[in-house]
Design a protein around this motif. Structure first.
Motif, PDB file in Angstrom:
ATOM      1  N   THR A 153      41.220  27.399  49.585  1.00 64.11           N
ATOM      2  CA  THR A 153      41.174  28.553  50.489  1.00 64.11           C
ATOM      3  C   THR A 153      42.412  29.407  50.235  1.00 64.11           C
ATOM      4  O   THR A 153      43.549  28.953  50.419  1.00 64.11           O
ATOM      5  CB  THR A 153      41.132  28.108  51.955  1.00 64.11           C
ATOM      6  N   SER A 185      42.871  36.649  50.921  1.00 70.22           N
ATOM      7  CA  SER A 185      41.985  37.626  50.295  1.00 70.22           C
ATOM      8  C   SER A 185      42.753  38.789  49.673  1.00 70.22           C
ATOM      9  O   SER A 185      42.444  39.230  48.564  1.00 70.22           O
ATOM     10  CB  SER A 185      40.989  38.150  51.331  1.00 70.22           C
ATOM     11  N   GLU A 186      43.746  39.317  50.371  1.00 70.83           N
ATOM     12  CA  GLU A 186      44.414  40.541  49.918  1.00 70.83           C
ATOM     13  C   GLU A 186      45.118  40.364  48.571  1.00 70.83           C
ATOM     14  O   GLU A 186      44.918  41.168  47.656  1.00 70.83           O
ATOM     15  CB  GLU A 186      45.396  41.029  50.989  1.00 70.83           C
ATOM     16  N   VAL A 209      42.328  40.175  45.749  1.00 74.16           N
ATOM     17  CA  VAL A 209      41.603  41.368  45.320  1.00 74.16           C
ATOM     18  C   VAL A 209      42.527  42.462  44.819  1.00 74.16           C
ATOM     19  O   VAL A 209      42.108  43.318  44.029  1.00 74.16           O
ATOM     20  CB  VAL A 209      40.710  41.903  46.466  1.00 74.16           C
ATOM     21  N   ASP A 230      41.852  36.308  57.037  1.00 75.21           N
ATOM     22  CA  ASP A 230      41.331  37.049  55.888  1.00 75.21           C
ATOM     23  C   ASP A 230      41.479  36.190  54.633  1.00 75.21           C
ATOM     24  O   ASP A 230      42.461  36.309  53.892  1.00 75.21           O
ATOM     25  CB  ASP A 230      42.090  38.366  55.740  1.00 75.21           C
ATOM     26  N   THR A 231      40.504  35.291  54.401  1.00 76.90           N
ATOM     27  CA  THR A 231      40.627  34.322  53.310  1.00 76.90           C
ATOM     28  C   THR A 231      39.377  34.317  52.431  1.00 76.90           C
ATOM     29  O   THR A 231      38.326  34.835  52.799  1.00 76.90           O
ATOM     30  CB  THR A 231      40.851  32.903  53.859  1.00 76.90           C
ATOM     31  N   VAL A 232      39.528  33.713  51.268  1.00 78.39           N
ATOM     32  CA  VAL A 232      38.425  33.497  50.327  1.00 78.39           C
ATOM     33  C   VAL A 232      38.436  32.024  49.935  1.00 78.39           C
ATOM     34  O   VAL A 232      39.506  31.456  49.679  1.00 78.39           O
ATOM     35  CB  VAL A 232      38.586  34.373  49.066  1.00 78.39           C
ATOM     36  N   ARG A 267      41.424  47.662  44.286  1.00 79.62           N
ATOM     37  CA  ARG A 267      40.946  46.329  44.608  1.00 79.62           C
ATOM     38  C   ARG A 267      40.029  45.824  43.498  1.00 79.62           C
ATOM     39  O   ARG A 267      39.330  46.602  42.858  1.00 79.62           O
ATOM     40  CB  ARG A 267      40.179  46.329  45.943  1.00 79.62           C
ATOM     41  N   ASP A 289      29.535  37.308  46.692  1.00 79.70           N
ATOM     42  CA  ASP A 289      29.550  37.093  48.141  1.00 79.70           C
ATOM     43  C   ASP A 289      28.846  38.217  48.886  1.00 79.70           C
ATOM     44  O   ASP A 289      28.131  37.974  49.869  1.00 79.70           O
ATOM     45  CB  ASP A 289      30.995  36.960  48.637  1.00 79.70           C
ATOM     46  N   ILE A 311      33.808  42.913  52.384  1.00 77.39           N
ATOM     47  CA  ILE A 311      34.810  43.365  51.401  1.00 77.39           C
ATOM     48  C   ILE A 311      35.738  44.435  51.951  1.00 77.39           C
ATOM     49  O   ILE A 311      36.626  44.915  51.246  1.00 77.39           O
ATOM     50  CB  ILE A 311      34.121  43.905  50.128  1.00 77.39           C
TER      51      ILE A 311
END
Length: 925
Positions: free
Chosen positions: A447, A450-451, A454, A468-470, A557, A563, A623
């Motif tokens: 995990t 995200s920022e 991208v 705010d995670t991926v 980005r 996803d 996104i």
């Protein structure tokens, strides 16, 4: 079919089920379902919706629908005929009995060595337990597979197949596929697996893609089932090299294997990529590549004699072909094999097979695990025991953390351990496998924030509570003997947790793409190969992040489409699995736009406006930004590969060309177009054959005319010097009239002193071609078999050019012939000899007769080796139909005898035979 199934009430019940599934699949749409309503074109039921329909119908009528129902039935009435009360349970055999291991063929150099090794040591050991189209389990032993493959090889040779030619296999999973694959190898040719057409709706795309594959492979023959012949004819019309269409039943003959046998460095088969990001490319995989990959996979999986592999994966894809079948064959473990259609018709059959046969290893793409988590009911769960499953491999497409969690939770009550789940990574360019996790560890989910991911292409671990995670899935470490690295756009290697292009190297790596040097150049970066994926490495484990070609750069980005596609597919009214997200340059500004193409059957402006609004909201949630353009396209607009992957690049091209949203073609018009194409294809193939026969007739007319015009003076004059010039002029004229332009290389290397020119013998045309390309002055005296001396006109023709008759069988006369050749050499003659004395349909250098070499040794004269190519293709043995072919003569080395004795002649003979085999690229027969 029983009376209940055919009653009016049963038909009404079936129509009700179909209508219910259609309404659930497209909420808000009204359907008037009849017995002739097309599931795909009128009701918009995609593959997953049809799976749901077949399962509901089976439950409602208390029957087990066969796999054919999913592929063949496109209307309720067509589905009705499959409603038989017979159950699979009634047809099942006992579970596979325990078997002792026979070890592994560690010294094998080819896949043929592997099969023969097991067949020689354990011929009666079950290699495959095959579930046939009737739901029965059929055992196939190593010995049975080898025997069937040899019969297929003999049949292929009888059809004129030559070594190194390519053969397309358009067959479903079954006994015929297995025997034909190895049969092609045993015949010395190269298999090219392609998938059979599934439905009428996508037949045109199927034909276009497969015609491109077969043209690139230059396939000489296609093996298919009887029902596939109409499609094969269409392909034959588009691919000139495709000379024959045969079914497995037509491949019978006496066992007659060619002398040529593939080596470790020869191409084992061509694996064409699915083409999810472009046109399919043929990955060349040698036997050495495959065995290196299989051995590494067996080591990484810790596979042993107690393992059993269960697979429904298609055999025309690398994961099912190499990973499941070849891997099981090498390791000597039983393979329980079922059709992909059987799995799609009833996904629980896969898990039932694992439970019943105590499968320990099985593999599937992510969608299969998701399908089972959603569709396997509680009643089935109570009957499953998955405690035996130690490696549940998940690969071939992006692995979803949500799917892993759902599958583990759903089947934990069946004894499945979460530690058995094993996400893996591979690609055809590395044979199949590239990264593998430690067995028994379970999936590793990373995990990250995200920022940074991208914007900066960094995988920063997310602290607890971050929103705010991926989540990305780890796919293990590089296989033993293989290496992975991540590089930036300049090719510089990146540190751990930096996202870049993933590259690899190792013994499984392909040498490139078949007949595609440009694609091969882009693949290779020194001795590293580009996977085409973005990824990062953490603690030595690879975390794939998305396809390089799918990356969308917008507003600083870096966005990956997967996803967002998954989230949009959940919107009611959007066809799940039928969404493509890609970047496309703005014609006005040149900047990249974010484009979403989503399939829907919504027709009203109100419904379409609602979908656009929901789609925008979903994009912002996933996104953080809305798309620049939304295309609500009709069903089947989003292009896919045979395995169901979204072809984003092809969909983008269709979007930019304005062809995505074209209205659907009416079924009758679609059928009429295909029927017209079929008629034109048959006419084209028939015309091509007619032209070939016309050419053959014209060729014999030319030969007869030239023989009369130029042979008569030779027979009458009996002056060898003049006769050779006349024959050369006649042969060259015949070549020009037939459109043949034989090439000769190395004539300047021919010595002026008396010598023997040794040429391979392939066809009755050899003498004519040599007369056309060899110099007439001083020219060569041909040697001819003594049988011609008993024919007046042939005897006069041979003596008219100074030829020498030789005996092929009588040893006493053979000794006299040696004396005659020695005398000719000492008299200053140059002699042309076919040392094989005869020829066959198959390639290969036959045994040499010794007379010419004994004569060369006694006369102290050199022999020159020359290779003639193309004449066998122009006129094969046992055939009297000349064909157009490229013909060439290449002059090779000059060899001198080391003495005048018998041993010196034998040494010279064997050296000449080896030289000719090397020059022709053919084996010693």
């Amino acid at each position: 079919m029983n009376d209940t199934a055919t009653s009016s009430a049963a038909i009404d019940q079936l129509l009700g089920i179909v209508e219910q599934v259609a309404r659930e699949n497209h909420p808000g749409q009204a359907y008037a379902v009849t017995g002739h309503s097309s599931f795909e074109r009128e009701l918009g039921l995609d593959s997953l919706a049809r799976v749901e329909l077949v399962q509901r119908v089976g439950r409602a009528f208390a029957v087990e629908l066969p796999p054919q129902a999913l592929a063949e039935a496109d209307t309720p009435l067509e589905l009705l005929r499959f409603l038989s009360p017979r159950r699979y349970e009634d047809l099942r055999t006992a579970a596979l009995p325990p078997q002792g291991g026979a070890g592994v063929p560690a010294q094998a150099e080819t896949l043929l060595d592997v099969l023969e090794w097991h067949a020689s040591r354990a011929p009666d050991r079950v290699h495959i337990l095959l579930r046939d189209e009737h739901g029965r389990d059929v055992q196939i032993t190593h010995g049975q597979l080898l025997a069937a493959a040899r019969e297929v090889a003999a049949g292929l040779l009888a059809h004129g197949l030559r070594p190194h030619q390519t053969v397309a296999l358009m067959l479903p999973t079954g006994r015929d596929y297995l025997s034909c694959f190895f049969g092609v190898m045993l015949a010395g040719a190269i298999p090219v697996p392609i998938y059979p057409p599934a439905r009428l709706a996508n037949i045109e795309d199927h034909l276009k893609r497969h015609a491109g594959i077969l043209a690139n492979a230059q396939a000489a023959l296609i093996i298919t089932v009887e029902a596939g012949k109409p499609v094969a004819v269409l392909l034959q019309a588009a691919v000139p090299s495709l000379g024959a269409i045969v079914t497995p039943a037509e491949l019978h003959g006496a066992e007659r294997l060619p002398a040529q046998r593939p080596g470790s460095g020869d191409i084992a088969f061509l694996q064409y990529t699915s083409g999810s990001t472009g046109a399919p490319k043929g990955v060349t995989l040698t036997h050495a590549n495959l065995l290196a990959n299989i051995r590494a996979l067996v080591q990484a999986a810790r596979a042993g004699p107690d393992d059993r592999f269960v697979s429904w994966l298609p055999l025309y894809h690398d994961m099912g072909l190499i990973g499941a079948w070849f891997g099981s064959l090498y390791a000597g473990i039983p393979l329980v094999l079922m059709s992909p259609l059987a799995f799609l018709a009833r996904p629980s059959l896969w898990l039932e097979a694992i439970s019943r046969h105590r499968g320990t290893i099985s593999a599937a793409p992510n969608f299969a695990y998701e399908l089972c988590a959603r569709h396997v009911g509680d009643e089935t769960l109570r009957q499953l025991d998955l405690s035996c499953w130690r490696l549940a491999l998940n690969g071939a497409e992006p692995v979803s953390p949500a799917t892993l969690a759902a599958f583990a939770e759903r089947f934990a009550r069946c004894g499945l351990r979460r530690e058995a789940l094993a996400p893996v990574y591979g690609l055809a360019e590395s044979s199949v496998g590239l990264a593998f996790p430690p067995p028994g560890r379970g999936p590793r989910i990373d995990t990250i924030l995200s920022e940074p991911f991208v914007r900066e292409r960094r995988a920063v671990p997310a602290p607890a509570g971050a929103s705010d995670t991926v989540a990305l899935v780890g796919c293990g470490m590089a296989l033993p003997g293989h290496e992975l690295r991540v590089v930036d756009d300049t090719g510089a290697e990146l540190p751990e947790r930096a996202v870049g292009r993933l590259e690899f190297r190792g013994p499984s790596s392909t040498s490139g793409y078949y007949r595609n040097p440009e694609a091969t150049r882009l693949l290779k970066h020194g001795d590293w190969l580009d996977t085409g994926d973005h990824a990062y490495i953490a603690d030595g484990e690879v975390f794939p992040a998305g396809r390089v070609k799918d990356l969308i750069k917008r507003g600083g980005r870096n966005l990956y489409p997967y996803d967002l596609e998954q989230a949009i597919g959940q919107i009611p009214g959007i066809r799940k699995g039928c969404v493509a997200v890609f970047g496309s340059p703005d014609p006005a500004t040149g900047s990249e736009r974010l484009v979403v193409v989503a399939e829907t059957r919504a027709a009203s402006e109100l419904d379409r406006a609602r979908l656009r609004r929901q789609l925008n909201e979903t994009a912002v949630d996933v996104i953080g930004m809305p798309p620049d353009d939304i295309v609500l396209a009709p069903p089947h607009a989003v292009l896919k590969t045979s395995s169901g992957k979204i072809r984003r690049l092809a969909s983008r091209e269709a979007y930019e060309q304005g062809t995505l949203a074209q209205p659907e073609q009416r079924p009758w018009l679609h059928g009429a177009r295909l029927a017209t194409k079929a008629l034109l294809a048959r006419a084209k193939v028939t015309g091509r054959r007619a032209l070939a026969w016309l050419y053959a007739g014209y060729a014999w007319f030319v030969f007869a005319l030239v023989l009369l015009a130029f042979g008569a003076p030779v027979i009458a004059l009996q002056r060898p010097s003049a006769g050779r010039r006349i024959v050369r002029a006649g042969a060259r004229l015949a070549m020009r009239l037939l459109g043949a332009h034989p090439q000769a290389h190395g004539l300047e290397c021919l010595p002026r002193e008396p010598h023997i020119l040794l040429v391979n013998h392939s066809s009755y045309l050899d003498a004519i071609m040599l007369a056309a390309v060899l110099p007439a002055t001083p020219g060569y005296a041909f040697t001819a078999k003594r049988e011609f001396a008993r024919q007046w006109w042939m005897k006069r023709l041979v003596t008219g050019v100074g030829g020498v008759f030789v005996e092929r069988t009588d040893a006493r006369r053979g000794a006299e012939d040696v004396d005659a050749i020695v005398a000719a050499l000492r008299h200053g003659e140059r002699l042309l000899v076919f040392p094989e004395g005869t020829f066959t349909r198959e390639s290969g250098i036959l045994a040499f007769h010794s007379g010419a070499f004994m004569a060369a040794a006694q006369a102290s004269a050199p022999v020159v080796v020359a290779a003639l190519s193309g004449t066998r293709e122009a006129l094969r043995a046992d055939s009297w139909r000349p064909r157009h072919a490229r013909i060439a003569l290449e002059v090779g080395p000059m060899l001198r005898p080391s003495g005048a004795g018998w041993a010196d002649a034998v040494q010279l003979r064997e050296a000449a035979r080896q030289s000719l085999a090397s020059l022709r690229g053919e084996p010693l027969a």
